[in-house]
Design an enzyme around this catalytic site. Structure first.
Site, PDB file in Angstrom:
ATOM      1  N   ARG A 170      13.530  32.575 -35.672  1.00  0.00           N
ATOM      2  CA  ARG A 170      14.359  31.585 -34.990  1.00  0.00           C
ATOM      3  C   ARG A 170      14.371  30.293 -35.805  1.00  0.00           C
ATOM      4  O   ARG A 170      13.585  29.390 -35.573  1.00  0.00           O
ATOM      5  CB  ARG A 170      13.805  31.332 -33.587  1.00  0.00           C
ATOM      6  CG  ARG A 170      14.681  30.465 -32.739  1.00  0.00           C
ATOM      7  CD  ARG A 170      14.118  30.333 -31.317  1.00  0.00           C
ATOM      8  NE  ARG A 170      15.090  29.732 -30.414  1.00  0.00           N
ATOM      9  CZ  ARG A 170      15.395  28.437 -30.405  1.00  0.00           C
ATOM     10  NH1 ARG A 170      14.793  27.621 -31.214  1.00  0.00           N
ATOM     11  NH2 ARG A 170      16.299  27.975 -29.567  1.00  0.00           N
ATOM     12  N   SER A 229      19.143  35.847 -23.503  1.00  0.00           N
ATOM     13  CA  SER A 229      18.349  34.930 -22.685  1.00  0.00           C
ATOM     14  C   SER A 229      18.980  34.729 -21.317  1.00  0.00           C
ATOM     15  O   SER A 229      20.202  34.649 -21.195  1.00  0.00           O
ATOM     16  CB  SER A 229      18.253  33.561 -23.370  1.00  0.00           C
ATOM     17  OG  SER A 229      17.624  33.669 -24.610  1.00  0.00           O
ATOM     18  N   LYS A 263      10.748  24.211 -27.137  1.00  0.00           N
ATOM     19  CA  LYS A 263      12.202  24.211 -27.160  1.00  0.00           C
ATOM     20  C   LYS A 263      12.685  23.002 -26.381  1.00  0.00           C
ATOM     21  O   LYS A 263      12.522  22.930 -25.155  1.00  0.00           O
ATOM     22  CB  LYS A 263      12.718  25.510 -26.535  1.00  0.00           C
ATOM     23  CG  LYS A 263      14.125  25.874 -26.943  1.00  0.00           C
ATOM     24  CD  LYS A 263      14.571  27.175 -26.304  1.00  0.00           C
ATOM     25  CE  LYS A 263      16.068  27.366 -26.512  1.00  0.00           C
ATOM     26  NZ  LYS A 263      16.640  28.320 -25.582  1.00  0.00           N
TER      27      LYS A 263
END
Lengths: 219, 219
Positions: free
Chosen positions: B44, B115, B144
């Site tokens: 990511r 997600s 995040k």
């Protein structure tokens, strides 16, 4: 597309996303620009409020419109989006996927363009063998927040002295200064605001096409 | 990968990019985590300072390392990067390419995860038929910035009640609270900081694997 056809397609190159249309629907602005004579369209929905789902839907409509006009449709940065939209190619910046990698995914016969804003970036680009170069910002621009200082027509002339790749100037170009960009060695001009912010995008595209073609023809 | 194998692969799912390693090289942290027993890795590198050129190079090294361990390697968001890295799949958020579009590009046999952080997002996800769901943030997370409020194990239980898709919880999960996520119906836990910020990523991975497997086995 052969090099000669690509040079012609770069003549009046509209680079545009929803953020550049003064609140008007992107599809309407692009349709007007196509009627006015733009010769290539780049869909640049970078840093956009749209989700990729929305971007795909909008891109499909734009792609279809460009096809009706026989105008190449290029996608900025995302090769996956270019593949999904069956685009004619992709345009990458120096921070994006390298042209050699983009070409692996796109396969032969699609266009890969690359941005150049310094002599060093030109060195990088020439190793990557893109199909065309976008050089700029030639003049000051408000369309791209991170565009950096204007490089002038000098960089266009320098790039032309180093390569015979098809070449388009970008950044702050309007009908009044387009001829100077062509005179410096560009095959065409790429514009965002000159069409996206124009009250009459069709007329703006027509004026640009006239300025570029007039000079290309030596008028 | 069949559903049963995918459930097993989701047991201890490391989601990680260069920004999550406390300045240590990502490749080293991932290698340690693999030795410790993570069962899937998601690369990511979103909002990363790396150029895509650098991301491709790093991704190839990670991909190779995962292959040595027989662990599926998933790429976040960019399907073009997943294709270039010959990844085992892609994980998309609600704003990314829809799973149905991602699958068109990836072809059959690759994993597409999505997600989900609300019941409404679950409705969207179930229409798209991803291979697995990532549900969270289960607990508060600092990994995040835009993760939103914790949804608790309640959302995990709700998602489990609506679908038998393979399902992983994510967000603030550590060895101490992993069992509760499995108890709520998840097949595994996805972690960023619990491994990326650990002083000993290998030991952290091992502790997580123990917590998850202990509970999966009904211990």
């Amino acid at each position: 597309m052969d090099k000669r056809a690509l040079r012609a397609a770069l003549s009046v190159y509209l680079v545009i996303g929803s953020a550049h249309c003064k609140g008007r629907p992107l599809l309407e602005v692009v349709a007007a620009a196509l009627r006015g004579g733009v010769t290539m369209v780049q869909f640049r929905e970078k840093d956009s409020p749209l989700s990729l789902r929305e971007t795909v839907a909008l891109g499909r409509a734009l792609r279809e419109r460009c096809r009706q006009f026989g105008v190449p449709f290029i996608v900025n940065d995302r090769v996956d989006l270019a593949l999904l939209l069956d685009a004619d190619g992709v345009h990458v910046g120096q921070e994006d996927l390298p042209p050699s990698e983009a070409r692996k995914l796109l396969g032969p016969g699609r266009i890969v363009g690359m941005s150049v804003s310094t002599p060093e970036e030109l060195d990088v680009a020439l190793r990557e063998e893109p199909d065309y170069l976008g050089v700029g910002p030639v003049y000051a621009t408000t369309s791209k927040a991170d565009a950096g200082d204007p490089v002038g027509t000098e960089l266009v002339a320098y790039v032309r002295s180093r390569t015979d790749l098809p070449l388009v100037g970008i950044g702050g170009i309007a009908p009044e200064n387009a001829a100077a960009v062509i005179a410096a060695g560009a095959d065409g001009v790429a514009v965002v605001s000159a069409i996206g912010s124009a009250s009459d995008p069709e007329a703006a595209a027509r004026a640009l096409a006239r300025a570029v073609r007039g000079h290309q023809a030596g008028v």
